[in-house]
Scaffold this motif. Structure first.
Motif, PDB file in Angstrom:
ATOM      1  N   GLN A   1      21.519 -31.134 117.985  1.00  0.00           N
ATOM      2  CA  GLN A   1      21.085 -31.686 119.266  1.00  0.00           C
ATOM      3  C   GLN A   1      20.432 -30.620 120.132  1.00  0.00           C
ATOM      4  OE1 GLN A   1      24.164 -33.971 121.062  1.00  0.00           O
ATOM      5  NE2 GLN A   1      24.081 -35.496 119.439  1.00  0.00           N
TER       6      GLN A   1
ATOM      7  N   ALA B   1      23.816 -28.245 124.853  1.00  0.00           N
ATOM      8  CA  ALA B   1      23.873 -29.354 123.901  1.00  0.00           C
ATOM      9  C   ALA B   1      25.153 -29.242 123.099  1.00  0.00           C
ATOM     10  CB  ALA B   1      22.657 -29.337 122.979  1.00  0.00           C
ATOM     11  N   LEU B   2      25.508 -30.372 122.469  1.00  0.00           N
ATOM     12  CA  LEU B   2      26.796 -30.419 121.758  1.00  0.00           C
ATOM     13  C   LEU B   2      26.808 -29.538 120.516  1.00  0.00           C
ATOM     14  CD1 LEU B   2      27.835 -34.155 121.877  1.00  0.00           C
ATOM     15  CD2 LEU B   2      29.148 -32.234 122.737  1.00  0.00           C
ATOM     16  N   ASP B   3      25.761 -29.637 119.700  1.00  0.00           N
ATOM     17  CA  ASP B   3      25.732 -28.822 118.483  1.00  0.00           C
ATOM     18  C   ASP B   3      24.304 -28.356 118.213  1.00  0.00           C
ATOM     19  OD1 ASP B   3      24.510 -31.110 117.604  1.00  0.00           O
ATOM     20  OD2 ASP B   3      26.310 -31.893 116.640  1.00  0.00           O
TER      21      ASP B   3
END
Lengths: 304, 118
Positions: B107, B102-104
């Motif tokens: 998320q 996931a991006l961060d």
């Protein structure tokens, strides 16, 4: 002795120019010259001859008239052959002229007089080359400099155009690819794709290859690598714009694109992207209903 | 040096903020599995935002940790992998195929919840 030779050439410049123009005109038969008026050609030839003589007279200085002349020709889009051809003819004309006049020349009072005898021809050739060569070099470097400039500008423009990234919606980003993809460009695509994903916080990236004319194993490999990298940084990649012929090539080449979703058009891909981010397109029907109600009420009032 | 492992409800949060050397990585693997065992966590988020360099050994350890945690019943999500790191991994031929990413962190937690609901 060189000085006397030079003076003879400069004093008789009119005659040499006449010879030169005669010869140059013979060579100017190409398509480019036919598109020009005789007057323009004549003027330019004359200007060229003057510039050459001034260049020889003044020797090496920072900005010779020849430079300015070359710059003008570059701006007008004249071919380099015009200049090189002109210089070659000039060399021949000068040598021919000096040989012709040799008998009349008197070197006996020159500072560094020495007997040349019958071997004067190579010596004359050498001297003339000494005047003409620097001018030729200067012209060619002027031209090639302008070409290099153009090439570097175009490369920059190409780089700017090569990997654009469009954040169309929150968390959805599109990268349209147009034109052939080589290794260098693929690297740039990957870089800007990954940076863009982080920057725009994109959950889904659509790579649109509608504008890529040929997808071979190399291009497919680069696209797969980019998609895998996108997955690693935590986003998802959808490949869109797969035309029928591209689908055929991909299957015939045995490339496996099964690891990430592919769609035939950007529209379909965008819908998938919306689904992946838990969104959907809802058509607003309220307005239509309102209008219908209005019309109905009007009808009713008329009936009454 | 040990990497701190934070507990949040049923999840474990790890933010790696040091250069990962081989020893730290192995130590981290042991610590994490021990923590999963003791806390009974069902989800793990490993955040790699501050990691600039990942070599093949670290990548292998990370992949192993994910599989091992899976075996112990905890889903793992890797978040915040830097573009440069992703490119290196792909170049090395390490695709981390079955690892969710996931991006961060935010998320990552959403993804973890989704995975656990399934």
């Amino acid at each position: 002795m060189e000085k006397i030779l030079k003076d003879v050439v400069l004093d008789n410049s009119d005659e040499i120019v006449r010879m030169w123009i005669e010869q140059v005109k013979k060579n100017q038969g190409g398509a480019f010259y036919q598109s020009l008026s005789d007057e323009a050609l004549e003027n330019t030839n004359r200007e060229f001859a003057n510039a050459i003589f001034e260049g020889i007279q003044k020797g090496k200085i920072a900005k010779t008239p020849l430079d300015e002349f070359a710059e003008k020709l570059i701006n007008l889009g004249w071919p380099l052959t015009y200049l090189t051809d002109g210089m070659q003819v000039f060399r021949r004309s000068v040598v021919k002229f000096i040989i012709h006049k040799w008998e009349d020349l008197d070197f006996s009072e020159a500072d560094n007089y020495f007997e040349l005898g019958d071997d004067y021809f190579p010596w004359v050739l050498e001297k003339v080359d000494e005047w003409v060569d620097p001018l030729v070099n200067e012209l060619v470097s002027e031209y090639s400099g302008s070409w290099e400039n153009i090439v570097s500008l175009q490369r920059m423009a190409l780089q700017e155009l090569s990997a654009p990234l469009i954040p169309v919606m929150d968390n959805i980003t599109i990268m349209p690819l147009i034109g052939t993809i080589d290794t260098e460009r693929a690297k740039m695509v990957m870089e800007s794709l990954l940076d863009g994903v982080i920057k725009h916080n994109a959950e889904v990236v659509l790579i649109d290859i509608t504008g890529v004319p040929v997808v071979d194993t190399m291009v497919a490999h680069h696209i797969i690598q980019a998609a895998e990298a996108v997955r690693l940084i935590g986003s998802r990649c959808i490949l869109v714009g797969i035309r029928p012929e591209i689908a055929q090539t991909i299957v015939n080449l045995g490339i496996d694109l099964g690891k990430f979703p592919t769609k035939s058009s950007l529209r379909k891909g965008f819908q998938t992207a919306l689904e992946l981010t838990n969104r959907e397109i809802v058509e607003d029907t309220n307005r239509e209903e309102e209008i219908e109600n209005l019309i109905e009420s009007l009808d009713r009032s008329e009936e009454e | 040096m040990r990497i701190p492992i934070l507990k949040l409800h049923n999840y474990l949060l790890i933010s790696i903020q040091t250069e990962l050397d081989d020893k730290t990585a192995i130590q981290f693997q042991e610590d994490l599995l021990e923590k999963i065992h003791s806390s009974g966590a069902t989800g793990v988020v490993i955040d790699l935002t501050s990691v600039d360099i990942v070599d093949s050994f670290i990548a292998k350890v990370l992949g192993d940790v994910v599989t091992m945690s899976d075996l112990m019943g905890a889903k793992v999500v890797l978040t915040g992998i830097q573009p440069a790191v992703a490119v290196t991994l792909i170049d090395l031929g390490i695709h981390l195929q079955d690892v969710p990413t996931a991006l961060d962190l935010e998320q990552g937690l959403i993804k973890l919840r989704q995975e656990l609901e399934e």
